[in-house]
Design a protein around this motif. Structure first.
Motif, PDB file in Angstrom:
ATOM      1  N   GLU A   1      -6.567   1.719  -4.426  1.00 31.24           N
ATOM      2  CA  GLU A   1      -6.209   0.616  -3.536  1.00 31.24           C
ATOM      3  C   GLU A   1      -7.227  -0.454  -3.667  1.00 31.24           C
ATOM      4  O   GLU A   1      -6.869  -1.966  -3.785  1.00 31.24           O
ATOM      5  CB  GLU A   1      -6.369   1.016  -2.003  1.00 31.24           C
TER       6      GLU A   1
ATOM      7  N   LYS B   1      -7.131   7.776  -4.100  1.00 32.42           N
ATOM      8  CA  LYS B   1      -6.023   7.170  -3.554  1.00 32.42           C
ATOM      9  C   LYS B   1      -7.009   5.556  -3.174  1.00 32.42           C
ATOM     10  O   LYS B   1      -6.447   4.795  -3.282  1.00 32.42           O
ATOM     11  CB  LYS B   1      -5.834   7.749  -2.346  1.00 32.42           C
ATOM     12  N   ARG B   2      -8.130   5.794  -2.441  1.00 34.09           N
ATOM     13  CA  ARG B   2      -8.864   4.867  -2.159  1.00 34.09           C
ATOM     14  C   ARG B   2      -9.576   3.839  -3.321  1.00 34.09           C
ATOM     15  O   ARG B   2      -9.392   2.680  -3.251  1.00 34.09           O
ATOM     16  CB  ARG B   2     -10.259   5.427  -1.253  1.00 34.09           C
TER      17      ARG B   2
ATOM     18  N   PRO C   1       0.858  -1.275   0.025  1.00 37.55           N
ATOM     19  CA  PRO C   1      -0.039  -0.051   0.112  1.00 37.55           C
ATOM     20  C   PRO C   1       0.835   1.298  -0.001  1.00 37.55           C
ATOM     21  O   PRO C   1       0.255   2.494  -0.315  1.00 37.55           O
ATOM     22  CB  PRO C   1      -0.831  -0.126   1.354  1.00 37.55           C
TER      23      PRO C   1
ATOM     24  N   TYR D   1      -4.369  -2.901   3.574  1.00 37.40           N
ATOM     25  CA  TYR D   1      -4.957  -1.948   2.670  1.00 37.40           C
ATOM     26  C   TYR D   1      -6.070  -1.188   3.208  1.00 37.40           C
ATOM     27  O   TYR D   1      -6.498  -0.140   2.716  1.00 37.40           O
ATOM     28  CB  TYR D   1      -5.475  -2.686   1.529  1.00 37.40           C
TER      29      TYR D   1
ATOM     30  N   LYS E   1      -6.405  -2.237  -6.923  1.00 35.79           N
ATOM     31  CA  LYS E   1      -5.251  -3.221  -6.710  1.00 35.79           C
ATOM     32  C   LYS E   1      -5.775  -4.438  -6.263  1.00 35.79           C
ATOM     33  O   LYS E   1      -5.338  -5.587  -6.395  1.00 35.79           O
ATOM     34  CB  LYS E   1      -4.084  -2.581  -5.914  1.00 35.79           C
TER      35      LYS E   1
END
Length: 268
Positions: free
Chosen positions: A37, A33-34, A19, A256, A40
């Motif tokens: 994450e 950003k969230r 992360p 995460y 991913k």
């Protein structure tokens, strides 16, 4: 369409870093950003498979586990042929894909017996097959027979059926392993699932085999941490099967800081 194609071709290695990846900069919007994450983590989970090969698994236990599998969005769940009808009813047509293990773990059934068993499972709800390859011909050096069985098992169920050929590496020397995978170069085999009946595999073994195996490789083992999961994916495994995948995923979600509710939202 061109943009989507290029996006799909990006190496998954870009999405399985920690992360704290430098891809995320301090100036990025927090919501972006969230989403990054979540993207991913979903990429990783699509390549994660839960194995439920315990013959004594109770129906209520199976339901709880399958509900978690659906929540996390795993690529699939692998179980024994006898469990396919009940698992199929519990999933009720929902994802993930339901795989069955044929001739596990020894692989020493006749090819026609494996095909018959697999077709029966497909008729009652299975969507994919993980069939263990017979290693007797490997020991005898009958490479044409080895290749023939792999191709016959792969082509017996039609193009739409997900067929994976499993190999028990514990029964083979490193030299036999190399000869086996080299003889299958160019064969019509979709993927190999590697496992070891004598213990766990290591990412180093996967890297070594990828040097001479032209077919996509997946692994099956007892990993129980996100670090081990990422090691296998970064080492070249296309997918990972594990009886402890839920534990590894919970560990991954914690790292995460992702909740189950967020994972249930529509994928990016």
């Amino acid at each position: 369409m061109k943009f989507r194609k290029k996006r799909e071709e990006i190496s998954v290695a870009n999405f399985i870093s920690s992360p704290s990846s430098s891809t995320i900069t301090p100036t990025m919007d927090s919501s972006l950003k969230r989403e990054f994450e979540l993207f991913k983590m979903r990429k990783i989970l699509k390549r994660s498979y839960l194995t439920l090969l315990q013959p004594t698994l109770k129906p209520e236990e199976a339901k709880t586990l399958l509900d978690q599998v659906k929540t996390y969005g795993f690529g699939g769940v692998l179980t024994l042929p006898a469990a396919i009808p009940s698992f199929s009813r519990l999933l009720d047509g929902e994802k993930p894909l339901l795989y069955t293990a044929i001739s596990y773990p020894h692989g020493e059934d006749l090819t026609k017996t494996k095909i018959s068993a697999a077709k029966n499972c497909l008729s009652v709800g299975a969507k994919g097959i993980v069939c263990v390859l017979s290693l007797s011909p490997v020991k005898r050096g009958e490479w044409k027979q080895v290749r023939k069985e792999g191709e016959k098992l792969t082509s017996a169920f039609g193009k739409k059926t997900n067929v994976k050929i499993a190999v028990d590496l514990a029964c083979l020397s490193e030299q036999e392993q190399e000869k086996l995978f080299r003889c299958c170069k160019g064969a019509k085999i979709k993927s190999f699932v590697l496992f070891s009946s004598s213990g766990l595999l290591s990412p180093l073994e996967i890297r070594r085999i990828k040097e001479f195996c032209s077919v996509p490789i997946e692994v099956m083992g007892g990993l129980d941490s996100s670090a081990e999961l990422l090691e296998f994916l970064e080492g070249g495994a296309e997918g990972v099967f594990s009886s402890q995948m839920l534990k590894a995923t919970e560990n991954l979600a914690e790292s995460y800081n992702v909740t189950a509710r967020e994972l249930q939202q529509e994928e990016i």
